[in-house]
Design an enzyme around this catalytic site. Structure first.
Site, short mmCIF file in Angstrom:
data_model
loop_
_atom_site.label_atom_id
_atom_site.label_comp_id
_atom_site.label_asym_id
_atom_site.label_seq_id
_atom_site.Cartn_x
_atom_site.Cartn_y
_atom_site.Cartn_z
N GLY A 1 0.77 -1.24 0.00
CA GLY A 1 0.00 0.00 0.00
C GLY A 1 0.80 1.29 0.00
O GLY A 1 0.31 2.32 -0.45
N ASP B 1 -4.55 2.11 10.96
CA ASP B 1 -5.94 1.75 11.23
C ASP B 1 -6.02 1.27 12.68
O ASP B 1 -6.06 2.10 13.59
CB ASP B 1 -6.37 0.70 10.19
CG ASP B 1 -7.82 0.30 10.29
OD1 ASP B 1 -8.61 1.07 10.86
OD2 ASP B 1 -8.18 -0.78 9.81
N LYS C 1 -6.84 6.61 10.98
CA LYS C 1 -8.24 6.60 11.41
C LYS C 1 -8.24 6.56 12.94
O LYS C 1 -8.18 5.48 13.52
CB LYS C 1 -8.94 5.34 10.90
CG LYS C 1 -9.11 5.22 9.41
CD LYS C 1 -9.86 3.91 9.11
CE LYS C 1 -9.78 3.54 7.66
NZ LYS C 1 -10.21 2.15 7.42
N VAL D 1 -11.28 3.06 2.78
CA VAL D 1 -10.85 3.91 1.68
C VAL D 1 -9.96 3.15 0.70
O VAL D 1 -9.31 2.17 1.08
CB VAL D 1 -10.12 5.19 2.18
CG1 VAL D 1 -11.08 6.11 2.90
CG2 VAL D 1 -8.93 4.84 3.08
N ASP E 1 -5.99 -0.68 -1.36
CA ASP E 1 -6.78 -1.57 -2.22
C ASP E 1 -8.04 -2.09 -1.53
O ASP E 1 -8.16 -2.06 -0.31
CB ASP E 1 -5.95 -2.78 -2.65
CG ASP E 1 -5.82 -3.83 -1.53
OD1 ASP E 1 -5.44 -3.43 -0.41
OD2 ASP E 1 -6.13 -4.99 -1.78
P1 IMP Z 1 -3.75 -1.92 10.92
O1 IMP Z 1 -2.80 -3.01 11.32
O2 IMP Z 1 -5.16 -2.23 11.35
O3 IMP Z 1 -3.31 -0.53 11.34
O4 IMP Z 1 -3.87 -1.96 9.36
C1 IMP Z 1 -2.87 -1.61 8.54
C2 IMP Z 1 -3.11 -2.08 7.13
O5 IMP Z 1 -4.47 -2.42 6.85
C3 IMP Z 1 -2.78 -0.95 6.20
O6 IMP Z 1 -1.42 -0.94 5.88
C4 IMP Z 1 -3.65 -1.26 5.00
O7 IMP Z 1 -2.98 -2.15 4.14
C5 IMP Z 1 -4.86 -1.97 5.58
N1 IMP Z 1 -5.99 -1.01 5.73
C6 IMP Z 1 -6.48 -0.45 6.85
N2 IMP Z 1 -7.51 0.37 6.61
C7 IMP Z 1 -7.69 0.32 5.27
C8 IMP Z 1 -8.60 1.00 4.38
O8 IMP Z 1 -9.47 1.80 4.75
N3 IMP Z 1 -8.45 0.69 3.06
C9 IMP Z 1 -7.52 -0.17 2.58
N4 IMP Z 1 -6.65 -0.79 3.38
C10 IMP Z 1 -6.73 -0.54 4.71
#
Ligand code: IMP
Length: 192
Positions: free
Chosen positions: A56, A115, A143, A165, A171
């Site tokens: 990403g 996220d 977020k 998003v 993606d």
């Molecule tokens: P986390 O471990 O929950 O912080 O997620 C991190 C990864 O989840 C990011 O690097 C993204 O690849 C994916 N991700 C989180 N939110 C979104 C979103 O809204 N759209 C697309 N990918 C997301």
């Protein structure tokens, strides 16, 4: 005559009517250049290692590093946290490690979005064990309402509401990464 970025965004939107623009490409590019200026000030005189989190962060890292006018090194890690769904499994796993030694280096992790923070918590822990000289993190998006792990961004592009998003690297089921803007998928086009 070259088309403006707003005109180009409109051309893309015609192909992707299921996407509503949240951050247009001009807004993203302006913010990326502000972040790059901040990073350039903070890292001047060093030779930092920028670590992109695949897949990403690719467009963001590509734009960011080209706006930092001095020597940087780049490397990539791949971490699985999402499959093709729009919610995290909570399971984080290293799929691809760095090729570069981190000990004694100024390391800047570049991520697309913070996220839940579980991915960055895992990655920062892993890199910290390798004794970098400094370790910071830059994410284009966060977020705040979704954060579960104790992660604070050193550089943050935008705080966004809690919605899924796509675009500019992000993606849904491996689609939309090539959109030049960031948009929200209409509720009826993505499962939750
Ligand atoms: P986390 O471990 O929950 O912080 O997620 C991190 C990864 O989840 C990011 O690097 C993204 O690849 C994916 N991700 C989180 N939110 C979104 C979103 O809204 N759209 C697309 N990918 C997301």
């Amino acid at each position: 005559m070259a088309r403006s970025s707003a005109e180009l965004d409109r051309v893309w939107l015609e192909q992707f009517p299921e996407v509503d623009i949240l951050l247009d490409s001009a807004t993203i590019q302006k913010r990326v250049s502000e972040l790059a200026q901040q990073i350039a000030r903070d890292y001047e005189g060093t030779f930092p290692l920028m670590v992109g989190v695949l897949k990403g962060s690719v467009p963001f890292l590509a734009d960011l590093m080209r706006a930092v006018p001095f020597r940087v090194a780049c490397d990539y890690v791949a971490i699985s946290s999402y499959g093709t769904e729009t919610t995290s499994s909570g399971v984080v796993r290293l799929l691809k490690d760095l090729d570069t030694e981190v000990v004694g280096r100024h390391v800047l992790v570049v991520e697309d979005i913070l996220d839940t923070g579980l991915t960055l918590q895992y990655l920062m822990g892993l890199l910290q064990e390798r004794r970098p000289f400094s370790l910071k993190v830059c994410a284009l998006l966060q977020k705040p309402d979704r954060l579960k792990a104790p992660i604070t961004l050193d550089y943050c592009g935008f705080s966004i509401p809690n919605e899924f998003v796509v675009g500019y690297g992000l993606d849904y089921a491996e689609q939309y990464r090539n959109l030049p803007f960031i948009g929200a998928l209409r509720a009826d086009s993505a499962e939750d």
